[in-house]
Structures are given as structure tokens and as C-alpha cells.
Write a protein that holds these residues in place. Structure first.
Motif, PDB file in Angstrom:
ATOM      1  N   PRO A   1      21.214 -85.071  -2.545  1.00 53.01           N
ATOM      2  CA  PRO A   1      22.039 -83.949  -2.084  1.00 53.01           C
ATOM      3  C   PRO A   1      21.249 -82.668  -1.863  1.00 53.01           C
ATOM      4  N   ALA A   2      20.236 -82.433  -2.700  1.00 55.50           N
ATOM      5  CA  ALA A   2      19.445 -81.214  -2.537  1.00 55.50           C
ATOM      6  C   ALA A   2      18.685 -81.219  -1.223  1.00 55.50           C
TER       7      ALA A   2
ATOM      8  N   THR B   1      19.597 -82.577   1.630  1.00 55.66           N
ATOM      9  CA  THR B   1      20.547 -82.230   2.686  1.00 55.66           C
ATOM     10  C   THR B   1      20.957 -80.764   2.603  1.00 55.66           C
ATOM     11  N   SER B   2      21.169 -80.265   1.384  1.00 54.57           N
ATOM     12  CA  SER B   2      21.581 -78.866   1.207  1.00 54.57           C
ATOM     13  C   SER B   2      20.489 -77.904   1.654  1.00 54.57           C
TER      14      SER B   2
ATOM     15  N   ALA C   1      20.465 -77.793   5.367  1.00 55.08           N
ATOM     16  CA  ALA C   1      21.603 -77.008   5.849  1.00 55.08           C
ATOM     17  C   ALA C   1      21.360 -75.508   5.657  1.00 55.08           C
ATOM     18  N   ALA C   2      20.831 -75.129   4.487  1.00 56.79           N
ATOM     19  CA  ALA C   2      20.534 -73.713   4.241  1.00 56.79           C
ATOM     20  C   ALA C   2      19.464 -73.215   5.199  1.00 56.79           C
TER      21      ALA C   2
ATOM     22  N   GLN D   1      15.936 -81.689  -7.844  1.00 60.08           N
ATOM     23  CA  GLN D   1      16.356 -83.024  -7.412  1.00 60.08           C
ATOM     24  C   GLN D   1      15.339 -84.081  -7.842  1.00 60.08           C
TER      25      GLN D   1
END
Length: 513
Positions: free
Chosen positions: A262-263, A265-266, A269-270, A363
Motif C-alpha cells: 500500500p505504501a 501505491t500511496s 499517488a502523492a 512498508q
């Protein structure tokens, strides 16, 4: 971050990646010398290379002697070429994959470091995190990087092409991406992804790119297909189209990829949000352009992974390109995000860069995995030795459709691999509306006849029985000779958890137990 405290912070943020990389390298080193199948299709690829070494082609009508895997030929051809010098072995095949793995790590670092902004440390942190994410993906794909399989060589060649394209070395990029098709067919999708980049950024280079990639990929395929009498395309394309495609697995793949880390992908996105704002207000910086390039390639990798895993009999190795490109995009996001924050808010470069790098480090710090389940033991080696010795003393030919290289180790001729039998003989239901193939491409010539005639002194299977379309007439012609205990047959450690379990002998005959 030139202060001692800043340098210490960089080291601490890089430590989780270093730990993941160390785990990967230790695991690969301890698997390298295992003299049996780590994954059940490894030995089959060695038989592909053996055919090339003996002057025979792979793409011929399916027979009891051989049916090729539905892949393009560069990996086994490379093994055959080197094997003529050093001998053909599991270690050679794994060595090619390990060298390719190291090349992928170096290319990932290069891709990120060349996109650094005004300060170098965000790119350094991004590069270390990227390689750490690549390493942490290894247990999820069940140790696929170092196998006698084409996946890691494919990734190295395709990634080399993508790095060259970003450096505007268009002819080299086209050559490598065209060549990647001959390692795995999915290379054609990255050829198209690269073409899309040129259309958007340097359309005048598109004719050169198309000419080079087309000459190598398309021209090479045309020539090989003519030389093989059409069998090359039958195996690498037409029979593939007979397999089922699972829509649920296709759509599920995007969640599998995007939410495994998840990190990662985050952070991507950021990074996209920061770059978008900075570009609107000021300009598109070099780190931002590089980040957008690799994010586009990550999106294409997600599609490649989804298409791969949706295909019948596919495994999580389909996700390796997507996860690698996602790791590179996340690494670039650290550098691009820090640069964009610096342009927008001045002093915000350091906290934003640290925050993005810290998210990836956290992560990686939570990805606990043990190499133990992927590493063979001394008992596994001894079990393999016992099985090979048992095969060696059998008087006559032995059919081992799950592990044909074990017959070679016992000094016997290898025969068709089970995967080849499945690929050729599987028939989709009529409702699937698949285009029909010639009967010669749907039948393993001589297999049923050899079984009915009791040609083989023994047949060794990983299951108690085989479906009739795989080994026709088996029940009528063969009976149980012996059950193989775990101490008499080596395990596999990647992919399907399988091992030889039964030894069948012709009916009306006996074999010593």
C-alpha cells in the motif's frame, strides 16, 4: 542533508531496504546449487536447451518425445549456446536468471538516480527503496527470480529497453524491446507502451523506433515461422488463444498489484499530486518528467500482469514486471515529490522527501519473511539422489512427464513434459467460440501408442492418476509398482507444490521395491 544527523537519518531510512536485499541474496545463493527442480517446469526448459544443443528445433509437431512450452525461444537458446561451453545444468539456467536479477536491480537504480533534482539524497533513498521493494516481492511470487525460467531475463531485457528509451537512445530501446518479445511474448506490450511515449513526446523518432522494433520482433518472427513450417506461430500464439481467460482474475489483479504494498501505491499517488500542482504553477522538471514516464510504464505493467494472471494455469510470476515498474515509479516519486515541494514551498523539500522515503521504509520494515521455506535441505538433496539412482537401475526407458530432466540425470532419454501435453490437448468448451486448430496441433503423436504398447519400463507421476486426455490408456497398460515416500523424491519450492509420488510399471510385470 550534509550534517551528521542528516546522514544518520539517510542510513536509517535505507536500512529496511538493505535488509530485504540481504534476505533476497542469501536465499538465492542457498538455492543456486540445488541439483533438482526448484519449480516443476525447470527441467522441461533444460530439455528445450538440450534440443537446441543437439541441432533440433523446438517448434515441431507435438510428439511423445517433445512438445515445447508456449514461449518464445531466446532463453533456452541462450542456455544452449553457453551450455556448449560449460555444460547444461540447473546451475547454468539459474545463473542466467541471477545475472538478470542483478541487472534489473542495477537498471532500477540507474533509472531513478538519473532523475535526481537539485539535491541527490531523495534519489538515493528512492533507489534503495525501489530495489528493496523488488527484493520484498520475491517471496510473494514464490521465489521466481532465480529459477530456470525466462521471466527474469525478460524483465532485464525489457527494462533495459525502457531505460534506454527514457535516455532518448531510441534505436537501442527499440532493439531491446523488440528482442524482449523473443524472451516472452508480453514484450510486445512494452513495445507499444514505448511507442505511446514517443507519440506524446518525440513523434519524429517514431519511424526509427517502429522500423527497428518491427524488424527485430516482426521480421524475426516471420523468418522463424517460415523456417519452422508455421509451427513457431502455432505455439507462441495460436495454441495460446485456445486457453481460457478468466475475467474475475483479470480485474482482481489490479487490487493484487496496487494493494500488495500500500505504501508504494500511496507514494506514487502523492507524487502525482505534487507533480501536478508544481507543473501547473511552474513547469515540468526533469525529476517530474521521469516520474511520469515510469508511472506510465507501471500502469502498462499492471495491464500486462492482469492479462497474464487471467490466463489459464498462470501464476503470480505474471506480476513481476508490474511490481518492478511500480517500485521504480515509487522511487522516482521520492525524488520528484521532494523537487516539486521545493519548487512550491521552498524549505518543504526536506520534510516531503523524508516523509515519502519513510513511508516506503516503513512498508519494507513490516515485510517479514523467512527464506527457510524456499531453501532445499540436505534431506531434499538426498531424496533426489535416491530417486535418480532408482531410475538409473531401471532397465529401459522411463517417462517422467512432470520432471523429464531427472531421466537425463539418470542417463536416460527425456520425453514430453506434462505442461506441453496440457497445452496441446486442452479443449475449451464450445461456448467459448475458440478458433479451431489443425488436428495435428491438438494431438501428441505417439504418446497413446507408446503407453498402450508398454514402451516405457516405468512411468513416474506426481499424482496417483492422470486424466485420460493427458496419458491415454494409462490405466489399462500400467499398474502401481511403488509409492515414493518424501524421503525418496525431491520437493519443489516455487510454484506448484509437487513431487514424484508414484512409480508405475507395465501390467504383468514387477519392479523391486
Amino acid at each position: 542533508m550534509r550534517t551528521r544527523l542528516g546522514q544518520l537519518a539517510l542510513v536509517l531510512l535505507a536500512l529496511p531496504a538493505v535488509w530485504q536485499i540481504t534476505l533476497l541474496l542469501v536465499t538465492v545463493a542457498r538455492r543456486f546449487l540445488y541439483p533438482y527442480d526448484l519449480e516443476w517446469m525447470e527441467g522441461g526448459l533444460l530439455t528445450h536447451a538440450l534440443r537446441y544443443m543437439s541441432g533440433r528445433d523446438l517448434y515441431t509437431p507435438p510428439t511423445v518425445d517433445f512438445v515445447p512450452y508456449l514461449y518464445t525461444p531466446l532463453y533456452p537458446a541462450l542456455l544452449a549456446g553457453v551450455g556448449k561451453l560449460v555444460g547444461l545444468s540447473y546451475q547454468l539456467g539459474r545463473g542466467v536468471s541471477i545475472v538478470s536479477m542483478l541487472a534489473v536491480m542495477a537498471l532500477a537504480a540507474t533509472a531513478i538516480l538519473r532523475e535526481r533534482g537539485a539535491t541527490r539524497w531523495p534519489a538515493l533513498l528512492g533507489a534503495s527503496a525501489s530495489i528493496g521493494l523488488f527484493a520484498a516481492t520475491y517471496p510473494w511470487v514464490e521465489g521466481w527470480y532465480d529459477l530456470v525460467r525466462a521471466d527474469t531475463l525478460f524483465l532485464a531485457v525489457a527494462l533495459g529497453g525502457l531505460v534506454a528509451l527514457r535516455a532518448r537512445r531510441v534505436a537501442l530501446a527499440a532493439a531491446l524491446l523488440g528482442l524482449s518479445f523473443f524472451v516472452k511474448q508480453t514484450g510486445v506490450l512494452f513495445v507499444l507502451a514505448g511507442a505511446a511515449v514517443l507519440v506524446a513526446t518525440a513523434w519524429r523518432q517514431l519511424p526509427l523506433y517502429t522500423l527497428v522494433a518491427g524488424a527485430i520482433g516482426g521480421g524475426g518472427s516471420f523468418v522463424y515461422n517460415r523456417l519452422s513450417g508455421g509451427w513457431f506461430w502455432t505455439y507462441v500464439f495460436s495454441i495460446h488463444q485456445q486457453h481460457d481467460t478468466n475475467g474475475d482474475r483479470f480485474w482482481k489483479s489490479f487490487g493484487n498489484i496496487l494493494f500488495h504494498f500500500p505504501a508504494m501505491t500511496s507514494v506514487i499517488a502523492a507524487g502525482l499530486a505534487l507533480v501536478a500542482v508544481a507543473t501547473i504553477r511552474r513547469r515540468l522538471s526533469r525529476p517530474s518528467a521521469g516520474f511520469l514516464y515510469w508511472t506510465w510504464m507501471f500502469a502498462c505493467g499492471c495491464l500486462v500482469g492482469a492479462l497474464g494472471w487471467a490466463t489459464q494455469w498462470a501464476h503470480f510470476n505474471s506480476y513481476i514486471p508490474a511490481m518492478t515498474l511500480g517500485a521504480i515509479a515509487a522511487g522516482c516519486a521520492v525524488a520528484a515529490g521532494a523537487e516539486a515541494a521545493g519548487e512550491l514551498f521552498g524549505a518543504a523539500r526536506v520534510p516531503v522527501g523524508v516523509a515519502l522515503a519513510a513511508a516506503l521504509a516503513a512498508q519494507l520494515a513490516t515485510q517479514h519473511w523467512s527464506p527457510k521455506k524456499l531453501i532445499p535441505t540436505a534431506a531434499d538433496r538426498q531424496a533426489g539422489d535416491r530417486l535418480v539412482e532408482r531410475l538409473r537401475v531401471i532397465d529401459g526407458e522411463v517417462l517422467m512427464p512432470y520432471h523429464p530432466w531427472y531421466a537425463v540425470l539418470a542417463g536416460k532419454q527425456p520425453f514430453v513434459h506434462r505442461m506441453g501435453i496440457l497445452d496441446v490437448t486442452y479443449a475449451s468448451p464450445p461456448s467459448a467460440n475458440k478458433r479451431s486448430l489443425p488436428a495435428q496441433a491438438r494431438h501428441v503423436k505417439g504418446l497413446g501408442e507408446a503407453i498402450s504398447a508398454r514402451r516405457f519400463a516405468a512411468i513416474v507421476l506426481d499424482k496417483d492418476a492422470a486424466q485420460t486426455f493427458e496419458l491415454p490408456g494409462l490405466g489399462e497398460a500400467y499398474q502401481l509398482g511403488a509409492r515414493l515416500s518424501p524421503g525418496e523424491s525431491p520437493r519443489s519450492f516455487s510454484g506448484a507444490p509437487t513431487a514424484p509420488r508414484v512409480l508405475l510399471v507395465p501390467r504383468q510385470s514387477r519392479v523391486s521395491r
